[in-house]
Motif scaffolding. Structure first.
Motif, PDB file in Angstrom:
ATOM      1  N   GLY A  26       3.850  -3.899 -20.592  1.00  0.00           N
ATOM      2  CA  GLY A  26       4.229  -3.473 -19.252  1.00  0.00           C
ATOM      3  C   GLY A  26       5.553  -2.732 -19.199  1.00  0.00           C
ATOM      4  N   THR A  27       6.194  -2.505 -20.349  1.00  0.00           N
ATOM      5  CA  THR A  27       7.456  -1.770 -20.396  1.00  0.00           C
ATOM      6  C   THR A  27       7.249  -0.504 -21.208  1.00  0.00           C
ATOM      7  N   VAL A  28       7.624   0.617 -20.618  1.00  0.00           N
ATOM      8  CA  VAL A  28       7.448   1.912 -21.275  1.00  0.00           C
ATOM      9  C   VAL A  28       8.785   2.637 -21.257  1.00  0.00           C
ATOM     10  N   GLU A  29       9.166   3.190 -22.385  1.00  0.00           N
ATOM     11  CA  GLU A  29      10.393   3.980 -22.477  1.00  0.00           C
ATOM     12  C   GLU A  29      10.158   5.328 -21.797  1.00  0.00           C
ATOM     13  N   ALA A  70       1.413   2.094 -10.320  1.00  0.00           N
ATOM     14  CA  ALA A  70       0.354   1.177 -10.739  1.00  0.00           C
ATOM     15  C   ALA A  70       0.094   0.098  -9.700  1.00  0.00           C
ATOM     16  N   CYS A  71       0.959  -0.049  -8.732  1.00  0.00           N
ATOM     17  CA  CYS A  71       0.838  -1.120  -7.737  1.00  0.00           C
ATOM     18  C   CYS A  71       0.559  -0.527  -6.357  1.00  0.00           C
ATOM     19  N   TYR A  72      -0.534  -0.967  -5.734  1.00  0.00           N
ATOM     20  CA  TYR A  72      -0.937  -0.426  -4.437  1.00  0.00           C
ATOM     21  C   TYR A  72       0.122  -0.660  -3.359  1.00  0.00           C
ATOM     22  N   ASP A  73       0.813  -1.809  -3.405  1.00  0.00           N
ATOM     23  CA  ASP A  73       1.869  -2.069  -2.422  1.00  0.00           C
ATOM     24  C   ASP A  73       2.977  -1.033  -2.523  1.00  0.00           C
ATOM     25  N   ASN A  74       3.293  -0.596  -3.741  1.00  0.00           N
ATOM     26  CA  ASN A  74       4.302   0.449  -3.922  1.00  0.00           C
ATOM     27  C   ASN A  74       3.829   1.761  -3.320  1.00  0.00           C
ATOM     28  N   VAL A  75       2.550   2.052  -3.468  1.00  0.00           N
ATOM     29  CA  VAL A  75       1.994   3.294  -2.926  1.00  0.00           C
ATOM     30  C   VAL A  75       2.191   3.331  -1.417  1.00  0.00           C
ATOM     31  N   ASN A  76       1.912   2.230  -0.744  1.00  0.00           N
ATOM     32  CA  ASN A  76       2.083   2.182   0.713  1.00  0.00           C
ATOM     33  C   ASN A  76       3.539   2.366   1.112  1.00  0.00           C
TER      34      ASN A  76
END
Length: 103
Positions: A26-29, A70-76
């Motif tokens: 879940g961590t990407v540089e 990746a998170c729908y709540d973030n999209v909103n």
């Protein structure tokens, strides 16, 4: 994702996007060419500069840019913050996800 290119920048970007979607930790540089933003407002202003200027937010302008999450709540949250920047009055259209089958 299938990409046919010999462009090294495009290939590196494709590799980065693939890692975003498949990294089990879940961590990407984040690669140096991608600007790091420290607030939602900064992110929106980098991806959609001058969004608050009338006539800027044309369909082509909006379709040429994207904020991925990746998170729908973030999209909103991103969508709500971006809409607040539009200079004109907003209009909400009601939509339905299901049809009433009793008719």
């Amino acid at each position: 994702m299938h990409m046919q290119t010999t462009d090294i920048v495009g290939t590196k970007y494709a590799d980065f996007i693939r890692e975003v979607g498949t990294n089990p930790q879940g961590t990407v540089e984040i690669p140096p060419p991608i600007k790091k933003c420290y607030s939602l407002e900064e992110l929106i202003s980098v991806v959609y500069p001058r969004l608050d200027v009338p006539e800027t937010a044309s369909p082509d302008y909006l379709m040429d840019r994207a904020i991925l999450s990746a998170c729908y709540d973030n999209v909103n949250a991103i969508k709500a913050a971006a809409i607040q920047l539009f200079p004109d009055e907003t209009i909400t259209y009601i939509a339905a996800d299901k049809m009433d089958e009793t008719d």
